[in-house]
Design a protein around this motif. Structure first.
Motif, PDB file in Angstrom:
ATOM      1  N   LEU A 284       0.829  -1.190  -0.320  1.00 28.59           N
ATOM      2  CA  LEU A 284       0.225  -0.080   0.103  1.00 28.59           C
ATOM      3  C   LEU A 284       1.179   1.796  -0.109  1.00 28.59           C
ATOM      4  O   LEU A 284       0.280   2.346  -0.845  1.00 28.59           O
ATOM      5  CB  LEU A 284      -0.544   0.151   1.031  1.00 28.59           C
ATOM      6  CG  LEU A 284      -2.297  -1.443   1.340  1.00 28.59           C
ATOM      7  CD1 LEU A 284      -2.178  -0.840   2.644  1.00 28.59           C
ATOM      8  CD2 LEU A 284      -2.771  -1.084  -0.092  1.00 28.59           C
ATOM      9  N   ASP A 285       1.894   1.424   0.456  1.00 27.09           N
ATOM     10  CA  ASP A 285       2.737   2.696   1.088  1.00 27.09           C
ATOM     11  C   ASP A 285       3.865   1.781   0.797  1.00 27.09           C
ATOM     12  O   ASP A 285       4.177   0.713   1.270  1.00 27.09           O
ATOM     13  CB  ASP A 285       2.200   3.052   1.892  1.00 27.09           C
ATOM     14  CG  ASP A 285       2.976   4.846   1.775  1.00 27.09           C
ATOM     15  OD1 ASP A 285       3.443   4.757   0.705  1.00 27.09           O
ATOM     16  OD2 ASP A 285       2.312   5.483   2.877  1.00 27.09           O
TER      17      ASP A 285
ATOM     18  N   VAL B  44       4.450  -5.534  -5.147  1.00 27.33           N
ATOM     19  CA  VAL B  44       4.259  -5.315  -5.909  1.00 27.33           C
ATOM     20  C   VAL B  44       3.096  -4.747  -4.961  1.00 27.33           C
ATOM     21  O   VAL B  44       2.342  -5.211  -3.929  1.00 27.33           O
ATOM     22  CB  VAL B  44       3.444  -7.173  -6.655  1.00 27.33           C
ATOM     23  CG1 VAL B  44       2.247  -7.228  -7.602  1.00 27.33           C
ATOM     24  CG2 VAL B  44       4.556  -7.838  -6.973  1.00 27.33           C
ATOM     25  N   ILE B  45       2.818  -3.615  -5.921  1.00 28.94           N
ATOM     26  CA  ILE B  45       1.991  -2.467  -5.447  1.00 28.94           C
ATOM     27  C   ILE B  45       0.460  -2.830  -6.139  1.00 28.94           C
ATOM     28  O   ILE B  45       0.061  -3.324  -6.353  1.00 28.94           O
ATOM     29  CB  ILE B  45       1.655  -1.025  -6.264  1.00 28.94           C
ATOM     30  CG1 ILE B  45       3.127  -0.430  -6.075  1.00 28.94           C
ATOM     31  CG2 ILE B  45       1.185   0.249  -5.589  1.00 28.94           C
ATOM     32  CD1 ILE B  45       3.860  -0.722  -4.966  1.00 28.94           C
ATOM     33  N   SER B  46      -0.229  -2.531  -4.448  1.00 31.55           N
ATOM     34  CA  SER B  46      -1.913  -2.934  -4.331  1.00 31.55           C
ATOM     35  C   SER B  46      -3.025  -2.273  -5.044  1.00 31.55           C
ATOM     36  O   SER B  46      -2.198  -0.799  -5.350  1.00 31.55           O
ATOM     37  CB  SER B  46      -2.566  -2.594  -3.186  1.00 31.55           C
ATOM     38  OG  SER B  46      -3.723  -3.461  -3.054  1.00 31.55           O
TER      39      SER B  46
ATOM     40  N   ALA C 146      -2.678   6.806  -4.798  1.00 32.93           N
ATOM     41  CA  ALA C 146      -2.304   7.158  -6.235  1.00 32.93           C
ATOM     42  C   ALA C 146      -0.756   8.573  -5.725  1.00 32.93           C
ATOM     43  O   ALA C 146      -1.089   8.870  -4.586  1.00 32.93           O
ATOM     44  CB  ALA C 146      -2.736   7.828  -7.370  1.00 32.93           C
ATOM     45  N   ARG C 147       0.383   8.096  -5.791  1.00 34.98           N
ATOM     46  CA  ARG C 147       1.071   8.889  -5.171  1.00 34.98           C
ATOM     47  C   ARG C 147       1.437  10.193  -5.903  1.00 34.98           C
ATOM     48  O   ARG C 147       1.158  10.108  -7.539  1.00 34.98           O
ATOM     49  CB  ARG C 147       3.112   8.598  -5.485  1.00 34.98           C
ATOM     50  CG  ARG C 147       2.665   7.301  -4.467  1.00 34.98           C
ATOM     51  CD  ARG C 147       4.473   6.997  -4.624  1.00 34.98           C
ATOM     52  NE  ARG C 147       4.375   5.444  -3.568  1.00 34.98           N
ATOM     53  CZ  ARG C 147       5.064   6.474  -2.114  1.00 34.98           C
ATOM     54  NH1 ARG C 147       5.799   7.401  -2.246  1.00 34.98           N
ATOM     55  NH2 ARG C 147       5.325   5.497  -1.043  1.00 34.98           N
ATOM     56  N   LEU C 148       0.871  11.547  -5.668  1.00 37.92           N
ATOM     57  CA  LEU C 148       1.463  12.504  -5.781  1.00 37.92           C
ATOM     58  C   LEU C 148       2.652  13.521  -6.541  1.00 37.92           C
ATOM     59  O   LEU C 148       3.028  12.884  -5.433  1.00 37.92           O
ATOM     60  CB  LEU C 148       1.033  14.039  -5.604  1.00 37.92           C
ATOM     61  CG  LEU C 148       1.367  15.208  -5.521  1.00 37.92           C
ATOM     62  CD1 LEU C 148      -0.071  15.611  -6.932  1.00 37.92           C
ATOM     63  CD2 LEU C 148       0.050  16.090  -4.719  1.00 37.92           C
TER      64      LEU C 148
END
Length: 76
Positions: free
Chosen positions: A30-31, A62-64, A69-71
């Motif tokens: 998640l982060d 492996v991103i969920s 979303a990252r800014l």
């Protein structure tokens, strides 16, 4: 870093890449954040729970699809 659905062989692909690179493999991320020589990784633990791991060395994440979303802000 891998994001989203990698298709029917996604687990196998990620595992092979991690093995080839000598990296620790984390799914459902998640982060994440670099903290000096280590990484802080937050994973989806299921049923609303979150798992936090601190690791050193090479990693493959492996991103969920549930990851926010990252800014990105350009400084140029």
């Amino acid at each position: 870093m891998l994001a989203g659905d990698l298709g029917g062989n996604s687990d196998f692909l990620a595992a092979r890449l991690a093995e080839t690179w000598g990296a620790s493999l984390f799914f459902d991320v998640l982060d994440f954040e670099r903290d000096g020589e280590s990484w802080q990784i937050v994973r989806d633990g299921g049923r609303g729970a979150r798992e936090v791991a601190t690791v050193r060395g090479r990693i493959l994440l492996v991103i969920s699809t549930e990851s926010p979303a990252r800014l990105y802000v350009s400084h140029h």
